[in-house]
Structures are given as C-alpha cells and as structure tokens.
Design an enzyme around this catalytic site. Sequence first.
Site, short mmCIF file in Angstrom:
data_model
loop_
_atom_site.label_atom_id
_atom_site.label_comp_id
_atom_site.label_asym_id
_atom_site.label_seq_id
_atom_site.Cartn_x
_atom_site.Cartn_y
_atom_site.Cartn_z
CB THR A 198 -4.86 6.30 7.85
OG1 THR A 198 -5.80 6.49 6.89
CG2 THR A 198 -5.40 5.51 9.06
CG MET A 241 2.18 2.38 5.06
SD MET A 241 2.00 0.68 4.69
CE MET A 241 1.20 0.92 2.91
CG HIS A 242 -5.16 3.76 4.81
ND1 HIS A 242 -5.30 5.15 4.89
CD2 HIS A 242 -5.05 3.55 3.32
CE1 HIS A 242 -5.57 5.72 3.60
NE2 HIS A 242 -5.22 4.66 2.72
CG ASP A 243 -5.79 -1.61 6.90
OD1 ASP A 243 -6.50 -1.04 7.57
OD2 ASP A 243 -5.84 -2.17 5.80
#
Length: 313
Positions: A198, A241-243
């Site tokens: 991520t 923008m991990h999620d």
Amino acid sequence: MSVPNPRSIIIDTDPGQDDAVAILLALSVREALRVEAITAVAGNVPVAQTTANVVRICDLAGDTTVPVHRGAETPLLVPLHTAEFVCGPDGLAGGDFAAPSREPTPGNAVEAIVSILRAAPDGGVTVCALGPLTNIALAIRLAPDILPKIASIVFMGGAMNLGNITPAAEFNVFADPHAAAIVLGCGRPMVMMGLHMTLQAIATHEAIAAFAATGTATARTINGMLTRPRPGGLGSVGHPMHDPCVIAWLLWPDLFGGRDCHVQVETSEGPLRGRTTIDWHGRLRLPANVHVVDTVDAPTLFDRIFARLAALP
C-alpha cells in the site's frame, strides 16, 4: 462498469481518512458492489467516533440506507491503542465533515455480521476489513457456522519487512494481534493488502489537485483530508491510500500482483508484537493461507478511483 449481479460485501472499518476514501469508492459502484452493512471497530479512534465517522461518510455520499453498526470497543486481549497523532482528534482531520445525520443501526456489529452471513448462500459475501480485525474474529469465534458463507476476507493489514507503528508491525495487526491470528487461521480465502504494497499506492499532489478541481463536495472533502498537515513529514510526496486498495482489488484485480503464502502473526508482547511473518519463498513448507499482494499499478489505480469518485455529490 457492468456486471450481471453486484457482489455482496460487508465493510468493517475504523475511519480514518483512507478508510473514508475506501467507503466512498464502494458506495460509488453500486452496479458492482452491494454494501450489506458497514461495521465500525475501535482503531484509529475509539469506536463511538469511528461509528459516527461511518455515518458522516455515508452522508457525504448521499447514502442514508446502508446499515451502520457499532462494534468492539477494545481489542480482544490488549489495551486499545489509537492513532489520533496521525488521523486527528476525530479521525478525519482535514475533511470538515458535518455532524452525523442519524444514529447507528440498532444491534451490535458482531451480531450484524453473523446475521448477514447466516442469511447468505455459501460463498455469498466478501468481508472487506479496513481496520483491526476484532469484530470479524469475534464473529468467527461466536458463530463458526458462518465460515462457509464467506467468499473471502480481503484485509488491509500486516507488512513484509517493515512496520509503521513499530519497526516490526503495521498498525491494524499491532492493534489486535490476537484477532488477526484468529482470522488468518479461519481457513477461508484471504487476500492481504500489506504495508509493503500500500505504500506504493501514493495519491500524488497532482492527482489530488486534479480531482479537487471537479469541485464536488466529495472532492473538496477528500482534498482536505489528503492535503492536511501530517506529522513527521508524512505526505511530502503524496498520500498513501492503504484501505482503498481493498475495494479496488474487488473492482480491478488486474492492477495488482502477488502470490499465495503462509502468514503467521506474532501475538506475544514485546518488540515483535503484531509482526506478520510472510513465508514468501515457501521455506517453512507450510500450506499457504493468504494471497499476499505485493505490487500495484498506482497511476492507473488512481485514474480509476478518482473517475469513480467523481460520480458522487
């Protein structure tokens, strides 16, 4: 985007700015994803705030119908560890969200997860986990009969070779390592969006500015969240923008690469708490339990994400 039948999903989350973008993305693709419920868990901020945040995010998207359930207040066995130092006091710093328009849906998140899964056909629901895995672990332990109903669990958590809350651990797994161990051992298909991947999904300042120029309320809010001052120089290149990678995987799996691995979670206290040991080369000769994603085509990812978000108010 056109699919014969939308995929049923449950989103379990602890918003968080990048959680907010992930939820907005899911709500922007109703022809592809049917959000059965959004369940809140303590993580980035305490659960009362994460629950209110879910409603605030749904309000921004113009959605007043998706059930929103409040879940676990604390991890299974360790004290609650939150991340206001990154996300801000309400978890959504920079977003300038309005107050929530409604109370959460009656019923605890764990009960809601169990009820939705029991009513589904086998393999009928994908669980999208954006925060600590407490709610999902509790549901699995309380009602193991739900396991066949889960198509897969796609989660943001863990890391290969680095951490962000300690040198060894990523925040979501560190926050409740015992829950992560339960979920990774449940025997259902798992997809891991770890920090090693991520951190490649960086929304650049240029991409954020171009989206902000659309002038919608959603664009203004996202721009505020992703350009806010961040501690320690975080965000100097852009915003990870991990999620949103969890939702993007369901929509555009062609943008990601990875392999099946055996993954274990360190649950003991000490400097390795929450470490995810990923047997990338199969040295342990144990059965793979997780599909570990390690690459992403970030420019195309953000072109597609912002194109979808542009359809929201």
